[in-house]
Design an enzyme around this catalytic site. Structure first.
Site, short mmCIF file in Angstrom:
data_model
loop_
_atom_site.label_atom_id
_atom_site.label_comp_id
_atom_site.label_asym_id
_atom_site.label_seq_id
_atom_site.Cartn_x
_atom_site.Cartn_y
_atom_site.Cartn_z
N LYS A 32 56.67 -21.09 27.32
CA LYS A 32 55.95 -19.87 26.97
C LYS A 32 56.17 -18.77 28.01
O LYS A 32 56.25 -17.59 27.66
CB LYS A 32 54.45 -20.17 26.81
N MET A 76 64.00 -26.73 14.20
CA MET A 76 64.40 -25.58 14.99
C MET A 76 65.35 -25.91 16.14
O MET A 76 65.83 -25.00 16.81
CB MET A 76 63.16 -24.87 15.54
N HIS A 111 56.91 -21.23 15.42
CA HIS A 111 57.08 -22.69 15.46
C HIS A 111 56.93 -23.23 16.88
O HIS A 111 57.03 -22.49 17.87
CB HIS A 111 58.45 -23.06 14.89
N ILE A 112 56.73 -24.54 16.96
CA ILE A 112 56.50 -25.16 18.27
C ILE A 112 56.89 -26.63 18.22
O ILE A 112 56.72 -27.30 17.20
CB ILE A 112 55.02 -25.01 18.68
N TYR A 141 55.25 -27.30 28.29
CA TYR A 141 54.86 -26.29 27.30
C TYR A 141 54.73 -24.92 27.95
O TYR A 141 55.24 -23.91 27.43
CB TYR A 141 53.53 -26.73 26.67
N SER A 142 54.04 -24.88 29.09
CA SER A 142 53.83 -23.62 29.78
C SER A 142 55.15 -22.99 30.19
O SER A 142 55.32 -21.76 30.10
CB SER A 142 52.94 -23.85 31.01
N THR A 170 43.63 -25.19 15.34
CA THR A 170 44.64 -25.85 14.52
C THR A 170 44.49 -27.36 14.70
O THR A 170 44.00 -27.83 15.73
CB THR A 170 46.06 -25.43 14.93
#
Length: 292
Positions: free
Chosen positions: A187, A93, A120-121, A183-184, A220
């Protein structure tokens, strides 16, 4: 205080969950039959489970992720489960050409698109921020910029079909906890961009819905591997989570919260007692197990 929280938070969460999820419109799996759906991050975890649910609902699927071998297995399983059709495009991505490649495949194969599920990540550790700005930049490219690029490329077809965009985000995009700074950040960016875009579509009278999915701790493989040694909570099932995301997208809901009681409680407490919530979060972690 501890006993009060154990009683108050579940009751509060149940009330909030009822408020947010009570709806005059019921979900029917036939809503997705024959719909043309792109799912990103579909080779494992929540994305894989969404693909299987959609296959059982007889949707047309175009799946994407990094690992071609895994995608091939998921596509094969989707066809066995009853998907109207199932294809894949593998790629990373952070590639600037992948969004156009995906949407070109959708247009050539189906002639349009009904739902875009952005799931996705990029890989990021659960640890203290070590000052690695390059990692933040890379993660922002995968977790945020590529979402914007895909949604932008898909909008012409979604406007034509009056379709839906589903954005899989996280409680970390509403509440800044420790050990997730890069990560935060990605988001929070998703929340800001797609909330603003939703407003613009409404102002412009464009009938494309945007559903933001605010997820908590889900079982997950990648999440459990990253945080199980630090977080005391039991993760929620990915299969149910995937179905809730699909249901929210099909019903064109503004927001999906899962697990609804826990996420809604945290967001409510944050609105009037943010420092109290911060202390609850910190006390729920095995901080001694976090590697620097």
């Amino acid at each position: 205080m501890g006993l009060l929280l154990k009683v108050f938070i579940p009751l509060l969460g149940a009330a909030l969950a009822f408020y947010f999820y009570s709806s005059s419109e019921d979900f029917n799996e036939e809503m997705l039959r024959g719909k043309r759906v792109i799912v990103t991050g579909a080779s494992n975890g929540i994305g894989e489970q969404m693909a299987y649910h959609l296959a059982r609902m007889e949707a047309h699927l175009l799946l994407t992720a990094r690992t071609e071998a895994k995608l091939q297995k998921v596509v094969k399983r989707c066809l066995e489960l009853g998907a109207a059709s199932a294809r894949y495009v593998s790629g990373s991505m952070d590639s600037p050409t992948l969004p156009e490649e995906l949407l070109r495949e959708a247009e050539n194969t189906w002639g349009g698109l009904d739902m875009l599920i952005l799931n996705h990540i990029g890989r990021s550790g659960f640890t203290y921020f070590n000052g690695d700005v390059e990692h933040v930049r890379k993660l922002m490219e995968i977790n945020f910029v590529s979402y914007v690029a895909l949604a932008t490329a898909a909008l012409p077809m979604l406007k034509e079909s009056e379709g839906s965009i589903v954005v899989v985000s996280s409680i970390a995009g509403r509440i800044g906890g420790p050990f997730t700074a890069p990560y935060s950040a990605t988001k929070f960016a998703l929340d800001g961009f797609f909330s603003s875009l939703r407003q613009e579509l409404i102002v412009d009278k464009v009938n494309v819905s945007i559903t933001l999915c605010i997820l908590g701790y889900i079982n997950t493989e990648s999440a459990v591997r990253a945080v199980s040694h630090v977080i005391r909570d039991t993760p929620a099932p990915k299969e149910e989570c995937a179905l809730e995301i699909i249901r929210g997208g099909a019903l064109r809901r503004r927001e999906v919260r899962y697990p609804s009681r826990a996420v809604s409680s945290m967001l409510f407490i944050r609105s009037f007692a943010p420092e109290f919530l911060d202390s609850i979060i910190r006390s729920s972690y095995h901080v001694e197990n976090v590697r620097r």
